[in-house]
Write an enzyme that holds these catalytic residues in place. Structure first.
Site: not given
Length: 204
Positions: A83, A146, A170
């Site tokens: 991310e 998350c 992820h």
């Protein structure tokens, strides 16, 4: 180099969460691609909007890692996704494991709209692909727990630990989860997910 790495407990009716199961498979010590010795400190996180920030704050204060890498499940994604950004938003159709829901609520009232990962995200994704495992950089960590955890980590780093690095990865469903879905969903074997995580970590 000390790396604090976290995974999540199962949620949404699942009996496993591949983020934590894969973290458990990682070696406690390894060498990065630059030849730096790395030590992993592994911790499981609750799927809780309201508790994850305080828990990660306590862990960082206790362990004082050089780097924090949080891992979470994103069912439906094709491979590992590193991310790039966390947004200041809690908003999801599903409640967390404390049965708490948020819709359009900021993670930190008055905080910036987004916080960028302090990790070499492109190098990490590339290292994973070089290991033969699908991976890419993602520009959306969603708005569930998350993303909330990632935002808290980056906020703590910015405010208290400027020399620390941190971010979020992820992972897709593990094969056993995909096998019980009514419609086919992308998945990877647990060992492959763990191998991909290790490749990402070695790029730090």
């Amino acid at each position: 180099m000390k790396i604090l790495i976290t995974g999540f407990a199962p949620f949404g009716g699942e009996t496993i969460n591949p983020s934590w199961e894969a973290v458990l498979k990682l070696p406690k010590q390894f060498q990065t691609s630059k030849g730096i010795g790395a030590e992993l400190v592994k911790r499981e996180m609750p799927v809780s909007y309201d508790r994850c920030g305080g828990i990660i704050e306590e862990l960082i204060e206790k362990e004082r890692p050089d780097c924090v890498v949080c891992v979470g499940q994103a069912g439906g994604r094709m491979g590992l996704e590193v991310e790039q950004i966390a947004v200041n938003l809690k908003d999801a159709a599903s409640a967390d494991n404390d049965n708490v829901s948020y819709h359009g609520t900021p993670v930190t009232p008055g905080g910036p709209d987004g916080r960028f990962a302090r990790l070499p995200v492109r190098d990490m994704a590339a290292a994973c692909r070089e290991a033969g495992i699908p991976a890419k950089v993602s520009l959306s960590a969603g708005a569930y727990v998350c993303n909330c955890l990632m935002y808290h980590v980056l906020e703590l780093i910015e405010q208290r630990y400027p020399d620390m690095r941190g971010g979020f990865i992820h992972v897709p469903y593990e094969c056993r989860q995909a096998a019980v879905q009514e419609r086919a969903k992308p998945s990877l074997p647990l060992d492959t997910i763990a191998e991909g995580l290790l490749a990402c970590l070695k790029a730090l």
